[in-house]
Design a protein around this motif. Structure first.
Motif, short mmCIF file in Angstrom:
data_model
loop_
_atom_site.label_atom_id
_atom_site.label_comp_id
_atom_site.label_asym_id
_atom_site.label_seq_id
_atom_site.Cartn_x
_atom_site.Cartn_y
_atom_site.Cartn_z
N TYR A 1 34.73 41.07 36.34
CA TYR A 1 33.66 40.26 36.89
C TYR A 1 32.35 40.66 36.23
CZ TYR A 1 37.40 39.29 40.15
OH TYR A 1 38.61 38.92 40.68
N ASP A 2 31.26 40.01 36.67
CA ASP A 2 29.97 40.24 36.03
C ASP A 2 29.60 41.71 35.99
OD1 ASP A 2 29.11 37.65 35.28
OD2 ASP A 2 28.90 37.18 37.40
N HIS A 3 28.86 42.06 34.96
CA HIS A 3 28.30 43.40 34.81
C HIS A 3 29.37 44.49 34.85
CE1 HIS A 3 24.41 41.43 36.50
NE2 HIS A 3 24.76 40.97 35.31
N LEU B 1 32.32 44.84 36.10
CA LEU B 1 33.11 45.24 37.27
C LEU B 1 34.58 44.94 36.99
CD1 LEU B 1 33.36 46.16 40.25
CD2 LEU B 1 33.06 43.76 40.88
N ARG C 1 37.45 49.33 42.72
CA ARG C 1 36.40 48.55 42.06
C ARG C 1 35.66 49.52 41.15
NH1 ARG C 1 34.94 43.96 45.01
NH2 ARG C 1 32.77 44.27 44.51
N ARG D 1 33.20 50.34 37.90
CA ARG D 1 32.14 49.82 37.05
C ARG D 1 31.87 50.79 35.91
NH1 ARG D 1 28.99 45.18 38.45
NH2 ARG D 1 28.97 45.13 40.71
#
Ligand code: ZN
Lengths: 902, 87
Positions: free
Chosen positions: A243-245, A247, A264, A266
């Motif tokens: 997902y965005d950035h 993730l 999750r 990052r």
């Protein structure tokens, strides 16, 4: 069959027993359901989605389209488990799905003979059929996947883990491990996630690495070094979404009887080393049990010591199968290699393979390799674009995506040379493209003929690439067929969109602990225990768990408060403090009525509006001192009002001169209401003159209660003499006890929210959002002073002067009295007006109760031109029945306010 | 899920934030024409590409200006509302 020795992934000392479709089988620790079934010689493991064709195991990982099972273990239930990714366990109960009574004797098997009547688009065409709904349930029951057991609930909940690292490598194969090693040697923190049971990818079953090293030795030494460098390797962990950035969402299957753990992560950098998936070849009857991916057959041989056949034909368009042929010859199989297949004999298992020259080769297994498709799903989710490569016969990543690097086979850097072989025209006998969704090349041809030329349309029309495997094996063959049948190149045809999740993820992974009470926790009163002891029946109001009533007879509860005295917990009422030299100006701007003119010690009622003029909230504001106000907004609006005041403070005022403080949860408030409320409070000896002159309506006083502050506000929502008594939360219980003890002498009643709602309706007091809606302007409530007199700017002011706001025919707030002798009107009943035979709604009932004080029903409503209609009898319609009501004053109790100002 | 930088708290999860308004939008007043007022109430520029927007970080309660790209979703930076207005 299981060979007497070999199998790096199994422990032969640990035997496990399991059942498949009711029959007992045995396997070893380290087996998957798929490897154990292959070892047991089970060929038909399921029935296809639409035609109920017998199907066998195709692959060895998440790409598996056929071996989908209902699995139960020690009370844990998984309705659509892939046999290839489900570890064998002692006592495991496995059932095939979409087959009755089981996969080998499916009674819907006859459907295959009617295939020409259920072509692609069958549902779309058949939905047009009159009375489709009569057939639908039975047809739906014949096609589909596993069933949910509605009674079952997991014993444990999925944990949610949030994490970060410098480099996250997806895929622990040859390329992924090399990337992880390089990053870790460079001093960066590295996490590797891999969906296999053990790290290694192809190195677990190929003898050499891409660089020619001995695979097993290289893997062992690399894993040892990674461990020394502190690299985390998570097995059975599927990165299913980017997902965005940066993730990355990962589902980790740690324990067979627990829901997946949801990670999750990052990372600063994502490395996709997701490998490639072997494609089938498209030829007639290519879906027969015994036909499987060549790489997978090698996997089962090396990892589980399972030889999938004695007489094996290998059909391949690339040189990845040379090692497969060699390996099976070594273990004594008779191996024939062909470059293409014309047809296959045998229904429930492969009996012979017909090659392109019409030669029939007796065989019990057909191993197929139609080339490799890079696993680009995550790259595409990260908005990466693909380019078609003829040379590699695959879609490969084209451009760079910031923070995401694709390496190895996933990037199209194959070890193998592929000689592409695509379907050129549909064959006479059906050749399967999508095993899971039962899509054949004939279906693709039909779609092309019916002009579904876009890949996205092809997917929806034929269901190619849908369902649990999302076309992992079928996608490229389908595109190639569509390209050929529409006379375009594969590059021109393009791909469908890759969306998360990459593999099906159990809903339990998303839910975690967020269900039941924890899904949206209610706010609870400091005095909940005391209310329960007093017999309260609780209800949820605006996110708060509050006493709805203490007496099943709400009418008499209301009446006791009206005639004597009632005690009500008003703690959730907002207490937002606005502090600073500009506090009055800010509240003037925020509200409809002016506040800066209020004297300290006094309280004023007012509305706040939205910028579109509609009423947002109502409540009272107390001026605590020159530079300090207390905004008592509705319980359900506290957060909104707080944010709104902050917005205004920071955006339009000098924030250094103002401060907003939400003190709602600091204070507990008990309201004492009724004609005897003053006497009750007097008996507490707070040292305060509660007389009407010393302490008039709409004012507040401070006093001392048990050595701490107590704030009394003389405001009323019941229409009776009423005091809100607020103490710090820590004193709530003592105040409650004191009031109850003192109350005993006055026969005080506990008052719930439901009875209070009756009392306020008798008085004609509104509840925002109940007696108003998104179109209600302040003048619709009869409050016109600020609009007509104020000269300064305030929120919503401009909207009060639009054409629409000034229209004559506006719905206005009013009372309705019942003139037909019947019971209360239905809330929501429409007032109607008949013009030339047609009836038209002119408004509706917003609140309706039987009034115990007045002894008859009362109602409030929003009615067109209600002010002009006062006294008029109008018709009220609800569910076909029409009644009569008189438009009357909203206030039906004590209109002079004698009780209020007593 | 976006990672948004609050000028006071640093990078935080998108769920902690609330969009307030497009930066530079001016509130009208009672003397605004109906068109101007309607524009203020209901119309957004909805820029495709680089945008400047006012957001609130709900956990610290501060409004700030967020520069981001509405196509690529990349975040370029943020600054306190007041400093931006004074500059
Ligand atoms: Zn912040």
């Amino acid at each position: 069959m299981r060979l007497p020795s070999g199998g790096t992934g199994i422990t032969r000392e640990k035997e496990l027993s399991f059942a498949f479709d009711g029959k007992p089988h045995r396997g070893f620790e380290g087996d998957t359901v798929a490897s154990a079934l292959l070892a047991a010689g089970v060929r038909t493991v399921g029935r296809s989605f639409k035609y109920h064709r017998p199907r066998g195991i195709w692959g060895h990982g998440v790409e598996e389209p056929n071996a989908i099972f209902d699995v139960k273990l020690a009370g844990f239930h998984e309705p659509n488990a892939r046999g290839t990714t489900t570890p064998l366990a002692d006592g495991l109960v496995v059932r095939s799905i979409n087959a009755r009574p089981d996969a080998s004797r499916d009674r819907f098997g006859f459907l295959d003979r009617f295939a020409k009547f259920i072509p692609a688009g069958f549902y779309y065409k058949t939905f047009m059929w009159p009375s489709w709904e009569r057939f639908e349930p039975r047809i739906r029951a014949m096609a589909g996947l596993g069933e949910i057991d509605r009674e079952w609930a997991p014993k444990a909940f999925s944990s949610h883990v949030h994490d970060t690292c410098d480099v996250l490598v997806v895929g622990a194969g040859n390329s992924g491990l090399r990337a992880a090693l390089a990053a870790a040697r460079d001093g960066r923190s590295v996490t590797v996630v891999d969906e296999g049971f053990a790290p290694g990818g192809q190195l677990l079953y190929r003898s050499r690495t891409a660089d020619g090293e001995h695979a097993e030795e290289w893997l062992a030494s690399t894993l040892a070094e990674l461990s020394r460098l502190g690299v985390t390797i998570m097995s059975r962990s599927t990165a299913y979404g980017i997902y965005d950035h940066n993730l990355v969402c990962v589902a980790e299957l740690k324990k067979a009887t627990n829901p997946p753990i949801s990670h999750r992560i990052r990372p600063k950098q994502i490395v996709l080393a997701t490998g490639a998936i072997e494609r089938p070849l498209v030829f007639p009857n290519n879906d027969r049990p015994g036909i499987m991916s060549a790489a997978s057959a090698l996997f089962y041989l090396r990892r589980h010591g399972v030889r999938v056949g004695e007489r094996i034909v290998i059909a391949s368009n690339n040189d990845s199968t040379a090692e497969v042929a060699e390996a099976f010859r070594v273990v004594g199989a008779n191996v024939t290699e062909v470059s293409s297949v014309a047809n296959v004999r045998g229904k429930n298992r492969v009996e012979a393979v017909i090659d392109e020259n019409g030669r029939s080769i007796p065989a019990d297994a057909l191993l197929v390799s139609g080339g490799y498709s890079p696993t680009v799903h995550l790259f595409c989710q990260a908005k990466g674009k693909l380019a078609w490569s003829d040379e590699r016969a695959a879609f490969v990543p084209k451009d760079e995506v910031q923070g995401v690097k694709v390496i190895g086979s996933a990037n199209g850097d194959f070890r193998w040379r592929v000689q592409a072989s695509w379907p050129t025209k549909p064959t006479k006998e059906r050749a399967w493209i999508d095993f899971q969704n039962d899509v054949t090349s004939k279906d693709v041809a039909l779609a092309a003929r019916e002009n579904f030329r876009s890949v996205e349309h092809l997917k929806r029309y034929t269901t190619l690439g849908m369902a649990t495997d999302q076309g992992k094996t079928s996608n490229v063959n389908g595109l190639a067929a569509l390209a050929a049948f529409t006379g375009r190149s594969i590059a021109e045809t393009g791909t469908t969109t890759f969306r998360p999740p990459y593999t099906p993820v159990s809903m339990m992974a998303f839910t975690g602990y967020r269900h039941g009470q924890l899904f949206n926790p209610v706010r609870r009163l400091a005095l909940e225990t005391e209310h329960r002891a007093a017999g309260a029946i609780f209800g949820e109001y605006g996110g708060w768990l509050r006493p709805a009533a203490y007496d099943r007879d709400i009418q008499s509860e209301a009446l006791r408060a009206r005639e004597g005295v009632g005690i009500f917990d008003a703690s959730p009422l907002g207490k937002v403090e606005v502090i600073g030299p500009d506090a009055g100006l800010l509240l003037d701007f925020n509200g409809y009525g002016k506040v800066s003119t209020l004297k300290p010690g006094r309280i004023r009622y007012g509305l706040t509006l939205n910028e579109n003029g509609s009423v947002y909230d109502d409540g009272v504001i107390a001026r605590l001192d020159e530079t300090r106000f207390l905004v008592s907004c509705s319980s359900s609006h506290v957060t909104g009002v707080h944010l709104r005041l902050e917005d205004i403070r920071q955006d339009l005022f000098d924030p250094t001169r103002l401060s907003i403080h939400n003190a709602t949860s600091r204070w507990a408030t008990l309201t004492v209401t009724g004609p005897k409320s003053r006497s009750l409070l007097d008996s507490l000896s707070l040292g305060l003159d509660l007389g009407n002159e010393a302490f008039p309506h709409m004012s507040w006083r401070m006093a001392t209660f048990e050595g701490g502050p107590v704030r009394l506000a003389r405001v009323s929502f019941s229409g009776d003499l009423s005091f809100e008594v607020s103490v710090p939360q820590s004193k709530a219980a003592s105040l409650f006890c004191a009031l109850r003890e003192a109350g005993a002498r006055f026969n005080a009643t506990m008052l719930g929210l439901e009875a209070l709602m009756i009392l306020r309706a008798e008085k004609g007091y509104i509840v925002i959002g109940k007696d108003t809606d998104g179109l209600t302007l302040p003048h619709d409530l009869g409050i016109v002073g600020p609009r007509d007199k104020r000269t300064d700017e305030f929120v919503g002011r401009r909207s009060l002067f639009t054409e629409w706001a000034q229209e004559k025919k506006r719905r206005q707030f009013t009372g309705l009295s019942i003139t037909d002798g019947g019971g209360p009107l239905a809330t929501g009943a429409h007032a109607i007006e008949r013009v030339t035979g047609k009836s038209r709604s002119i408004g509706f009932v917003t609140s309706s109760y039987f009034s115990p004080t007045i002894g008859k029903p009362i109602a409030l409503g929003l009615i067109e031109n209600a002010m002009e209609r006062q006294g008029e009898i109008i018709e009220m319609q609800h569910l076909g029945a029409v009644r009569k009501a008189r438009v009357s004053a909203a206030c039906a109790f004590d209109p002079e306010g004698a009780r209020l100002n007593a | 899920m976006h990672l948004i930088c609050c000028p006071f708290c640093g990078n935080r999860d998108e769920t902690e934030f609330r969009f307030a308004v497009e930066a530079g939008k001016r509130r009208g007043s009672v003397s605004s024409s109906p068109d101007e007022w309607a524009k203020y109430l209901y119309f957004q520029n909805n820029v495709k590409g680089d945008t400047r927007e006012v957001w609130m970080h709900l956990t610290c309660g501060e409004l700030f200006i967020l520069s981001r790209n509405s196509v690529t979703h990349s975040i370029h930076g943020s600054e306190p509302v007041r400093k931006a207005a004074e500059a």
